[in-house]
Every structure is written in C-alpha cells, then in structure tokens.
Scaffold this motif. Structure first.
Motif, PDB file in Angstrom:
ATOM      1  N   THR A  21      10.548   7.102 -33.971  1.00  0.00           N
ATOM      2  CA  THR A  21       9.533   6.167 -33.478  1.00  0.00           C
ATOM      3  C   THR A  21       8.521   6.870 -32.588  1.00  0.00           C
ATOM      4  O   THR A  21       7.317   6.615 -32.692  1.00  0.00           O
TER       5      THR A  21
ATOM      6  N   ILE B 114       8.343  -0.547 -38.512  1.00  0.00           N
ATOM      7  CA  ILE B 114       7.774  -0.138 -37.228  1.00  0.00           C
ATOM      8  C   ILE B 114       6.552   0.753 -37.453  1.00  0.00           C
ATOM      9  O   ILE B 114       5.551   0.641 -36.740  1.00  0.00           O
TER      10      ILE B 114
ATOM     11  N   SER C  12       3.096  -0.377 -36.041  1.00  0.00           N
ATOM     12  CA  SER C  12       2.596   0.448 -34.931  1.00  0.00           C
ATOM     13  C   SER C  12       1.138   0.830 -35.092  1.00  0.00           C
ATOM     14  O   SER C  12       0.474   1.158 -34.112  1.00  0.00           O
ATOM     15  N   ARG C  13       0.638   0.789 -36.292  1.00  0.00           N
ATOM     16  CA  ARG C  13      -0.768   1.147 -36.524  1.00  0.00           C
ATOM     17  C   ARG C  13      -1.729   0.089 -35.983  1.00  0.00           C
ATOM     18  O   ARG C  13      -2.904   0.380 -35.816  1.00  0.00           O
TER      19      ARG C  13
ATOM     20  N   PHE D 233       4.018   7.705 -32.984  1.00  0.00           N
ATOM     21  CA  PHE D 233       2.915   7.530 -32.046  1.00  0.00           C
ATOM     22  C   PHE D 233       2.254   8.847 -31.661  1.00  0.00           C
ATOM     23  O   PHE D 233       1.144   8.849 -31.168  1.00  0.00           O
TER      24      PHE D 233
ATOM     25  N   ALA E   9       8.101  -0.555 -29.403  1.00  0.00           N
ATOM     26  CA  ALA E   9       8.525  -0.327 -30.785  1.00  0.00           C
ATOM     27  C   ALA E   9       9.981   0.122 -30.859  1.00  0.00           C
ATOM     28  O   ALA E   9      10.722  -0.306 -31.751  1.00  0.00           O
TER      29      ALA E   9
ATOM     30  N   PHE F 157      -0.891  -1.845 -33.109  1.00  0.00           N
ATOM     31  CA  PHE F 157      -0.597  -2.123 -31.704  1.00  0.00           C
ATOM     32  C   PHE F 157      -1.815  -1.799 -30.837  1.00  0.00           C
ATOM     33  O   PHE F 157      -2.366  -0.710 -30.933  1.00  0.00           O
TER      34      PHE F 157
ATOM     35  N   ASN G  41       3.433   1.235 -26.120  1.00  0.00           N
ATOM     36  CA  ASN G  41       3.653   0.787 -27.494  1.00  0.00           C
ATOM     37  C   ASN G  41       4.912   1.419 -28.075  1.00  0.00           C
ATOM     38  O   ASN G  41       5.658   0.763 -28.803  1.00  0.00           O
ATOM     39  N   ALA G  42       5.139   2.692 -27.768  1.00  0.00           N
ATOM     40  CA  ALA G  42       6.344   3.363 -28.259  1.00  0.00           C
ATOM     41  C   ALA G  42       7.602   2.729 -27.671  1.00  0.00           C
ATOM     42  O   ALA G  42       8.587   2.529 -28.384  1.00  0.00           O
TER      43      ALA G  42
END
Length: 129
Positions: free
Chosen positions: A42, A85, A89-90, A46, A103, A92, A99-100
């Motif tokens: 994860t 995720i 995540s793209r 990022f 996630a 967020f 964000n990480a």
C-alpha cells in the motif's frame, strides 16, 4: 535512472523480507501477526506513479502470501484487496501520508472481512493489527 533502479531493487528486497518475516512468529503483537506485506504494498502505491511497478509488487506479495498460507484463496483476496485500494487511492484527495494510513486501515479491515468474517465479528479490536 540508476537511482530509480536501486530504489526499486531495495523495495523488492524489503517486500520479500517482509513476506518472509510475516510467515514467522518473530513479529507478533498479542499473538496477532501484523500484515506488514499489505502495508508495504500500500505504501508503494502512494510512493510511485508507475502502475506496472505496483502491479508487480501486488503479484510478488500475492505469491508470498500463497507460499505462507494453506489456501490460495488468501492470496486471491490479498491481490483483490490491493487492486481495490490501488484504484481507489488514485482519487484520494489530500496528503499522501494520511491517504496511505487510511488506505492501510481500510484495506486491512476489508481483507480480514473477506477472508474471515467470523474473526472480525468475534474480536474487532485485533482487526487493525
């Protein structure tokens, strides 16, 4: 170019080391092994914007999960959770560090719910480890 190569090589070694460490009982918090492999994959999502590199990390992570677990289903759920995720995540907003963290927490809960709902229901306080 050489700097990026060595960063990815180091990340690959970290991924493999965390997968091996996760299969042992060296890292255990209250009898629960944290999912370091998922957290690393994860974080890699990022750090880099290269989708192929993230897909390679997910494949390596899934292979390490399938080696250590008794079922292939856990590797499939690991890869599925990582891909969910990755795509979420793209979009967020905000700071990548926060964000990480979000996630990792959301992915851990999702992975545990998919893999073993009864475990989540019986001991919800240990799900985020």
């Amino acid at each position: 170019m050489a700097r990026e190569f060595f960063l990815r090589l180091g990340a690959t070694f970290a991924l493999i080391a965390s997968g091996i460490l996760q299969q042992t009982f060296l890292i255990s918090i209250g009898g629960v092994k944290p999912n370091i492999l998922f957290a690393l994959v994860t974080v890699f999502m990022f750090i880099t914007s290269d989708a192929w590199w993230v897909i390679l990390c997910i494949v390596i992570g899934s292979a390490l999960v399938s080696i250590g677990s008794a079922s292939v289903a856990s590797a499939i759920f690991f890869a599925g959770t990582c891909f969910v995720i990755f795509f979420v995540s793209r979009v967020f907003p905000g700071k990548p560090f926060l964000n990480a963290l979000v996630a990792i927490a959301a992915g851990t809960v999702l992975f545990n719910v998919i893999l073993d709902w009864q475990f989540v229901k019986d001991s919800p306080s240990t799900v985020l480890f």
